[in-house]
Design an enzyme around this catalytic site. Structure first.
Site, mmCIF file in Angstrom:
data_model
loop_
_atom_site.group_PDB
_atom_site.id
_atom_site.type_symbol
_atom_site.label_atom_id
_atom_site.label_comp_id
_atom_site.label_asym_id
_atom_site.label_seq_id
_atom_site.Cartn_x
_atom_site.Cartn_y
_atom_site.Cartn_z
ATOM 1 N N GLU A 163 0.781 -1.231 0.000
ATOM 2 C CA GLU A 163 0.000 0.000 0.000
ATOM 3 C C GLU A 163 0.815 1.284 0.000
ATOM 4 O O GLU A 163 0.381 2.286 -0.559
ATOM 5 C CB GLU A 163 -0.928 0.005 1.229
ATOM 6 N N SER A 192 -46.844 -24.022 45.081
ATOM 7 C CA SER A 192 -46.330 -24.409 46.399
ATOM 8 C C SER A 192 -44.832 -24.188 46.554
ATOM 9 O O SER A 192 -44.317 -24.276 47.680
ATOM 10 C CB SER A 192 -46.658 -25.885 46.673
#
Length: 840
Positions: free
Chosen positions: A91, A482
């Site tokens: 690059e 319960s």
């Protein structure tokens, strides 16, 4: 003549000077005009890109990732020189020499622009300019944007330096396949860390930058090889690799995950499940300003993967067993048009996209399949992932004996179903393909450490699949029935009652809003005066209502809120039987406080959270290990852990209740369903018409709970009780948990004194006696227990009321004394005067 010459050259000099000045002014004006209102480049000094958040198990293995952009941030110090050199070669080979922009590259780009009549506006951008374009500008390809790049580039390097610019660039750049940054790309293409990359692999990644869509390692292999080799040549010419390395790497093929040469990292990571999905919610609750998919967090989960698998297996087995017991085929509701079935490529494509759960592995992996042909004795299937050479995709008639009807009654060509391989338990040999269906009944399971609150396992349904099945029922609001009763009894015990206190179990009528409420026991029987212990062991509803009236519903509501069962519980008498909705998550956490002696614990799925820089920003366990660094600690003794946790319950009350809940398992509503090698306490729960079934229980170190019911509540049938459905799930899970973590007797507080009590009558028995009716009950030291008083909650009871006598002996109690002889105690010894109690 000389004057003329001087005048001539003077004129030329003046013209040039004036021209240069005008050019400088023009250039300055351009830079001023384009430099106005530029983004604030100083923000890059605190650059924080969107980064993957990863979830780790206790063993340090990645178990999930949350991804907005697939990026794993790596500081420049952690990026090998080989990778840096590859990108510089591809690059910007003058990166370390220029000041942020390259005059040569700019002039080359300008030449191309002029020679093409403005048709070509190409790069010329340095790495620094690319960072400016990608993060500070709009990315457009215009002269204006190019000038802005040139203005910003030197400023960026002044702020970040060369290494800082490289760090941003190598973490930000898009490299195809939804991968941002070099670390994620190395994993995506090669399933490697950066340090494991070869020169050729680094060169390939660097070559992807310009046209990622045209550099697929398989579809665009020739182009990819050509550009990779160009980058390798640049690396050699720039002195970054040797000639031998260059020639060797150039001749190598391009191997990749996409080409099947390396396993994908995604294969190594487990599928997302209820646990890791819940972690995202918890972390976002801790840090509401952070997004899981982009914050770059490292999260250490509390999950124990072995126990998570055990929880998933136990719950799935029970849900499937219940579903198959109904004997009805429902299927998936999905179909593929019959006209597509003649084209295998077409129906396979449709099947691949079908919205059906693919993460179930109960017994073996479940596969989506389509019915291709229905016959009287068999069905031919098209199975996802099936290839020539696999077992014939046939389901025989014998496989559907559990459901009502024949193949023709239940199936049509084109139906989408689940199948799995049925194999021998002994050697795994294939027997046949078998049909499966996701149960309509659902449920949840959760387990946690009673001392730390660390959630060890969580299964929120039969199977998790993003979008298709995400509801985590561990957080669903349901009636606990319960399973809430222990909080009523705990409030009573803390209010001066004892396990031997006798409360009448007889019909009750409550008038409210013009209606009369008549609570019933599950057996539809009444049992008369009953000790608290027997009342909770046998889960007596009516005596619980009377006890709640005696203690006061406001007291019970405050107790439940203190334990975190509810945020704001209404003080209705029916709530004493668990009519108000709560979640499994809350209930399991509350039971943990019974198990640990009454100290508050906060449940958590997360041990620790670190930010993207590795700094710890959250730690759950705030206890201090006072002796962990003491080298003189005697062998065999664990270090002392200092805790300043709030006490929510008296230690004696916690032990009394735990002992009573042990009785539930030994001889109460969970007897036979829970059979484990260590002491276990727990409570079943079943709501009206068996719409919700529960069991929450604990050993000395682990608490776990199960809930089962239809998502839209409806009766599950007479067998749909907590003891029948959920207790076996708990038992199966705890077999694995105990094998790994052990367990022992529940700790007895120093303030306990023990007295022998008849569990049927509540009567005091002599020391040394034994028998099935004898229980050594804990009482608080200094509090002399009172025997012979029976409480009725203030509700009237008829003198001739027929009572069911099963819970207590009909005539007398026989006990064995300490000297081995047998003594008989009159059965009415414990029945004294009735206390009016309450205001009714």
């Amino acid at each position: 003549m000389l004057r003329f010459i001087f005048s001539f050259f003077g004129g030329i000099f003046s013209t040039l000077t004036l021209g240069a000045g005008m050019a400088a002014l023009t250039l300055g004006a351009i830079f001023y005009m384009y430099g106005r209102n530029l983004p604030t480049y100083e923000t890059l000094a605190n650059y924080q890109p969107k980064t993957i958040s990863r979830v780790y198990s206790g063993e340090g293995q990645v178990i999930d990732e949350f991804i907005e952009e697939q990026r794993l941030f790596t500081p420049i110090e952690g990026i090998p020189d080989l990778v840096v050199h590859a990108f510089i070669s591809a690059e910007d080979k003058e990166f370390f020499e220029h000041d942020g922009y390259s005059v040569t590259a700019i002039l080359s780009a300008a030449r191309d622009f002029i020679t093409t009549g403005g048709q070509t506006v190409r790069g010329g951008s340095t790495i620094t300019q690319q960072v400016a374009k990608g993060l500070l500008l709009d990315g457009s390809r215009t002269i204006e944007r190019k000038v802005q790049e040139i203005i910003l580039a030197p400023r960026l390097e002044a702020v970040l330096g060369k290494q800082g610019v490289l760090e941003v660039y190598l973490n930000e750049i898009f490299l195809g396949q939804n991968s941002y940054g070099v670390t994620a790309a190395a994993r995506t293409y090669f399933n490697k860390t950066l340090s494991e990359l070869t020169p050729g692999e680094a060169a390939y990644l660097a070559s992807v930058t310009r046209r990622p869509s045209d550099m697929h390692p398989v579809r665009n292999r020739d182009v990819a090889l050509f550009r990779r080799n160009n980058t390798l040549r640049e690396m050699f010419e720039n002195g970054y690799i040797s000639e031998t390395n260059y020639e060797t790497e150039e001749d190598l093929p391009l191997l990749s995950v996409q080409g099947g040469d390396f396993p994908s990292y995604q294969v190594e990571r487990p599928d997302r499940d209820y646990f890791t999905a819940a972690i995202a919610n918890e972390v976002e609750g801790l840090f509401p300003d952070q997004e899981m998919g982009s914050a770059g967090l490292s999260i250490r989960a509390t999950v124990d993967e072995e126990l998570q698998a055990a929880a998933r297996d136990a719950l799935q087995r029970q849900l499937e067993t219940y579903d198959r017991g109904i004997g009805r085929w429902r299927g998936t509701g999905l179909t593929i048009p019959v006209e597509m079935l003649s084209d295998e490529e077409q129906w396979r494509a449709v099947l691949r996209s079908a919205p059906i759960i693919r993460t179930i592995s109960l017994e073996s992996q479940w596969f989506p399949a389509v019915v291709l042909d229905v016959d009287e004795t068999e069905m031919r299937m098209g199975i996802e992932g099936w290839v020539a050479g696999d077992e014939d995709p046939i389901v025989p008639r014998g496989d559907i004996e559990w459901m009502r009807g024949s193949f023709a009654d239940n199936f049509d060509a084109g139906d989408v179903v689940h199948v799995r391989r049925l194999t021998q338990d002994s050697d795994g040999a294939f027997i046949r393909w078998t049909l499966r269906q996701v149960p309509e009944v659902q449920g949840a399971f959760m387990a946690m450490d009673v001392n730390t609150g660390r959630v060890l396992a969580m299964q929120g349904g039969f199977g998790y699949e993003i979008v298709i099945s995400e509801l985590n029922r561990a957080y669903a609001q349901r009636q606990p029935g319960s399973a809430f009763k222990p909080f009523v009894f705990a409030a009573a015990l803390d209010s001066g009652y004892t396990p031997a206190t006798v409360v009448v179990d007889a019909p009750v009528e409550v008038s409210a809003g013009g209606e009369i409420w008549r609570p019933q026991n599950y057996s539809n029987q009444f049992y008369g005066p009953t000790p608290l212990r027997t009342g909770i062991e046998q889960s007596r509803n009516v005596m619980t209502v009377r006890l709640a009236q005696e203690v006061g519903m406001r007291v019970i509501a405050e107790y439940a809120e203190r334990f975190g069962v509810y945020d704001n519980m209404t003080a209705f008498l029916s709530a004493s039987l668990g009519s108000e909705e709560t979640t499994l998550y809350r209930l399991v956490a509350a039971y943990a406080m019974f198990a640990n002696g009454g100290e508050r614990v906060e449940p958590t799925l997360v041990d620790r959270v670190q930010d993207r820089f590795g700094d710890t920003i959250y730690r759950h366990d705030q206890r201090i290990c006072a002796e962990c660094s003491d080298a003189t600690l005697e062998q065999g003794r664990g270090p002392r852990i200092v805790s300043d946790r709030e006490r929510v319950m008296n230690a004696v009350t916690a032990y009394q209740l735990t002992s009573m809940l042990e009785g539930v398992v030994i001889r109460g509503t969970a007897r036979g369903a829970v059979n484990l090698p260590v002491p276990i306490a727990g409570k079943t729960g079943t709501t009206n018409d068996e719409k919700d079934a529960w069991f929450v229980g604990f050993s000395s170190n682990i608490v776990a709970g199960c809930y089962i019911g239809f998502d839209t509540p409806r009766p599950m049938g007479r067998g749909g009780s907590g003891g029948a459905l959920c207790a076996p799930v708990f038992n199966a899970f705890m077999e694995t948990a105990i094998a790994k973590y052990g367990g022992g007797a529940f700790a007895v507080p120093d303030e306990c004194m023990f007295i022998n009590i008849d569990r049927f009558t509540g009567a005091r028995l002599p020391d040394g006696v034994s028998g099935s009716n004898v229980v050594r009950e804990c009482f608080r030291i200094g509090e002399e227990p009172i025997f012979g008083i029976t409480f009725d909650g203030g509700f009237a009871m008829a003198a001739d009321l027929p009572l069911f006598e099963e819970a207590r002996p009909r005539d007398a109690v026989s006990v064995t004394t300490s000297d081995g002889n047998t003594a008989t105690i009159n059965s009415n010894a414990s029945f004294g005067s009735l206390s009016s109690g309450g205001l009714y």
